[in-house]
Write a protein that holds these residues in place. Sequence first.
Motif, mmCIF file in Angstrom:
data_model
loop_
_atom_site.group_PDB
_atom_site.id
_atom_site.type_symbol
_atom_site.label_atom_id
_atom_site.label_comp_id
_atom_site.label_asym_id
_atom_site.label_seq_id
_atom_site.Cartn_x
_atom_site.Cartn_y
_atom_site.Cartn_z
ATOM 1 N N HIS A 147 0.838 -1.210 0.000
ATOM 2 C CA HIS A 147 0.000 0.000 0.000
ATOM 3 C C HIS A 147 0.871 1.256 0.000
ATOM 4 O O HIS A 147 0.659 2.187 0.786
ATOM 5 C CB HIS A 147 -0.946 -0.002 1.203
ATOM 6 C CG HIS A 147 -1.803 -1.227 1.305
ATOM 7 N ND1 HIS A 147 -2.891 -1.439 0.473
ATOM 8 C CD2 HIS A 147 -1.719 -2.310 2.114
ATOM 9 C CE1 HIS A 147 -3.450 -2.603 0.789
ATOM 10 N NE2 HIS A 147 -2.757 -3.151 1.772
ATOM 11 N N ALA A 148 1.855 1.255 -0.905
ATOM 12 C CA ALA A 148 2.838 2.333 -0.934
ATOM 13 C C ALA A 148 2.394 3.554 -1.734
ATOM 14 O O ALA A 148 3.111 4.557 -1.755
ATOM 15 C CB ALA A 148 4.154 1.803 -1.511
ATOM 16 N N ALA A 149 1.247 3.485 -2.393
ATOM 17 C CA ALA A 149 0.825 4.581 -3.266
ATOM 18 C C ALA A 149 0.774 5.941 -2.563
ATOM 19 O O ALA A 149 1.220 6.942 -3.136
ATOM 20 C CB ALA A 149 -0.522 4.252 -3.904
ATOM 21 N N PRO A 150 0.230 6.052 -1.345
ATOM 22 C CA PRO A 150 0.187 7.377 -0.704
ATOM 23 C C PRO A 150 1.559 8.028 -0.551
ATOM 24 O O PRO A 150 1.679 9.257 -0.625
ATOM 25 C CB PRO A 150 -0.454 7.089 0.659
ATOM 26 C CG PRO A 150 -1.290 5.868 0.426
ATOM 27 C CD PRO A 150 -0.477 5.041 -0.535
ATOM 28 N N LEU A 151 2.597 7.242 -0.348
ATOM 29 C CA LEU A 151 3.946 7.774 -0.163
ATOM 30 C C LEU A 151 4.658 8.033 -1.479
ATOM 31 O O LEU A 151 5.497 8.934 -1.568
ATOM 32 C CB LEU A 151 4.771 6.795 0.675
ATOM 33 C CG LEU A 151 6.243 7.169 0.936
ATOM 34 C CD1 LEU A 151 6.332 8.447 1.768
ATOM 35 C CD2 LEU A 151 6.968 6.027 1.626
ATOM 36 N N LEU A 152 4.321 7.280 -2.534
ATOM 37 C CA LEU A 152 5.112 7.300 -3.762
ATOM 38 C C LEU A 152 4.408 7.904 -4.970
ATOM 39 O O LEU A 152 5.078 8.233 -5.958
ATOM 40 C CB LEU A 152 5.553 5.866 -4.111
ATOM 41 C CG LEU A 152 6.404 5.147 -3.066
ATOM 42 C CD1 LEU A 152 6.757 3.752 -3.566
ATOM 43 C CD2 LEU A 152 7.655 5.929 -2.729
ATOM 44 N N TRP A 161 10.596 15.220 -4.286
ATOM 45 C CA TRP A 161 10.897 15.083 -5.706
ATOM 46 C C TRP A 161 10.858 13.646 -6.197
ATOM 47 O O TRP A 161 10.679 13.405 -7.397
ATOM 48 C CB TRP A 161 12.279 15.688 -5.990
ATOM 49 C CG TRP A 161 12.317 17.162 -5.753
ATOM 50 C CD1 TRP A 161 12.822 17.817 -4.655
ATOM 51 C CD2 TRP A 161 11.808 18.183 -6.614
ATOM 52 N NE1 TRP A 161 12.667 19.174 -4.785
ATOM 53 C CE2 TRP A 161 12.045 19.428 -5.983
ATOM 54 C CE3 TRP A 161 11.187 18.174 -7.855
ATOM 55 C CZ2 TRP A 161 11.681 20.644 -6.549
ATOM 56 C CZ3 TRP A 161 10.820 19.382 -8.421
ATOM 57 C CH2 TRP A 161 11.066 20.592 -7.779
ATOM 58 N N TRP A 162 11.037 12.676 -5.305
ATOM 59 C CA TRP A 162 11.046 11.281 -5.745
ATOM 60 C C TRP A 162 9.730 10.875 -6.405
ATOM 61 O O TRP A 162 9.677 9.967 -7.216
ATOM 62 C CB TRP A 162 11.342 10.348 -4.560
ATOM 63 C CG TRP A 162 10.280 10.347 -3.490
ATOM 64 C CD1 TRP A 162 9.123 9.617 -3.486
ATOM 65 C CD2 TRP A 162 10.280 11.121 -2.292
ATOM 66 N NE1 TRP A 162 8.395 9.871 -2.350
ATOM 67 C CE2 TRP A 162 9.078 10.797 -1.599
ATOM 68 C CE3 TRP A 162 11.161 12.034 -1.720
ATOM 69 C CZ2 TRP A 162 8.750 11.374 -0.371
ATOM 70 C CZ3 TRP A 162 10.834 12.601 -0.502
ATOM 71 C CH2 TRP A 162 9.655 12.276 0.158
ATOM 72 N N ARG A 163 8.657 11.582 -6.046
ATOM 73 C CA ARG A 163 7.339 11.252 -6.592
ATOM 74 C C ARG A 163 7.264 11.461 -8.104
ATOM 75 O O ARG A 163 6.398 10.881 -8.767
ATOM 76 C CB ARG A 163 6.263 12.083 -5.904
ATOM 77 C CG ARG A 163 6.061 11.758 -4.425
ATOM 78 C CD ARG A 163 5.046 12.711 -3.806
ATOM 79 N NE ARG A 163 4.828 12.468 -2.392
ATOM 80 C CZ ARG A 163 3.867 11.689 -1.890
ATOM 81 N NH1 ARG A 163 3.040 11.060 -2.724
ATOM 82 N NH2 ARG A 163 3.722 11.544 -0.597
ATOM 83 N N LEU A 164 8.131 12.301 -8.664
ATOM 84 C CA LEU A 164 8.161 12.481 -10.120
ATOM 85 C C LEU A 164 8.420 11.161 -10.834
ATOM 86 O O LEU A 164 7.881 10.917 -11.920
ATOM 87 C CB LEU A 164 9.253 13.492 -10.501
ATOM 88 C CG LEU A 164 9.021 14.943 -10.092
ATOM 89 C CD1 LEU A 164 10.296 15.754 -10.294
ATOM 90 C CD2 LEU A 164 7.872 15.550 -10.884
ATOM 91 N N PHE A 196 5.239 3.663 -10.679
ATOM 92 C CA PHE A 196 5.354 2.263 -10.277
ATOM 93 C C PHE A 196 4.345 1.841 -9.214
ATOM 94 O O PHE A 196 4.384 0.702 -8.745
ATOM 95 C CB PHE A 196 6.783 1.986 -9.790
ATOM 96 C CG PHE A 196 7.825 2.343 -10.804
ATOM 97 C CD1 PHE A 196 7.938 1.623 -11.980
ATOM 98 C CD2 PHE A 196 8.665 3.430 -10.603
ATOM 99 C CE1 PHE A 196 8.882 1.970 -12.943
ATOM 100 C CE2 PHE A 196 9.615 3.781 -11.552
ATOM 101 C CZ PHE A 196 9.726 3.048 -12.726
ATOM 102 N N VAL A 197 3.441 2.741 -8.842
ATOM 103 C CA VAL A 197 2.344 2.393 -7.940
ATOM 104 C C VAL A 197 1.028 2.522 -8.698
ATOM 105 O O VAL A 197 0.949 3.214 -9.709
ATOM 106 C CB VAL A 197 2.340 3.274 -6.675
ATOM 107 C CG1 VAL A 197 3.558 2.961 -5.811
ATOM 108 C CG2 VAL A 197 2.327 4.760 -7.024
ATOM 109 N N HIS A 198 -0.006 1.850 -8.191
ATOM 110 C CA HIS A 198 -1.259 1.742 -8.933
ATOM 111 C C HIS A 198 -2.476 1.957 -8.031
ATOM 112 O O HIS A 198 -2.367 1.884 -6.801
ATOM 113 C CB HIS A 198 -1.337 0.371 -9.625
ATOM 114 C CG HIS A 198 -0.335 0.213 -10.725
ATOM 115 N ND1 HIS A 198 1.010 -0.043 -10.460
ATOM 116 C CD2 HIS A 198 -0.455 0.286 -12.072
ATOM 117 C CE1 HIS A 198 1.660 -0.112 -11.608
ATOM 118 N NE2 HIS A 198 0.802 0.075 -12.596
ATOM 119 N N LEU A 199 -3.613 2.194 -8.686
ATOM 120 C CA LEU A 199 -4.854 2.444 -7.949
ATOM 121 C C LEU A 199 -5.329 1.217 -7.189
ATOM 122 O O LEU A 199 -5.915 1.324 -6.125
ATOM 123 C CB LEU A 199 -5.951 2.900 -8.914
ATOM 124 C CG LEU A 199 -5.768 4.271 -9.556
ATOM 125 C CD1 LEU A 199 -6.795 4.453 -10.656
ATOM 126 C CD2 LEU A 199 -5.877 5.369 -8.513
#
Length: 202
Positions: free
Chosen positions: A29-34, A46-49, A54-57
Amino acid sequence: MSARTLALLRLWVLPLALTVLCALLQALHAAPLLRYQRGAIAHGQWWRLLTGNFVHLGWGHLAHDLLGLWLIWALFGRALTLRAWVALVLWDGLVIGLGLFAFSPTVHWYVGISAILYGIFTVGCLANLRTRPWYSGLLLAGMLALIGWSVLRGPLAAQDWGMDGPVLPIAHLYGATGAALFMLVRWGWISRRKAPHGEHDE
């Protein structure tokens, strides 16, 4: 392990690695962070760019994208070396994030590897233009028509199949554009390496 097995493993190691990575991030469940999130990026995350690709709904979204990854790889996996493919994935992921941040201010968040898949497809077509011009040209034209229609008129119903949320066609455009730039740079670099000694720019 036989040479044939090693060759097959080397051919498929990147889609396998991406599959494991994306599945692991989904399980955690890494989507909120990434995920790409405009406000968080503006405040220094900036890593979110890159990581937003690589994360999904949800698992449906992930399965949809991974199916596309393996199908595209079956078509074009041999077009480049493993090192070049890894460079493309990282480059294109960053271009997509930067494109959204610089040119799509109304897009506040984004997830999914589909835009990178458009980049892989673009590179595969361009890499095969010389040896299979009609085949590669028609595939490339079809992809560009799909992106153009989706950006201007909205995604086709088939593009939303199995998804857990809306498709973002502008990200696909950035993915294809980043891939085209990657190939232009690659062709230029290869041409310079092949130039006869003594020939150089003034």
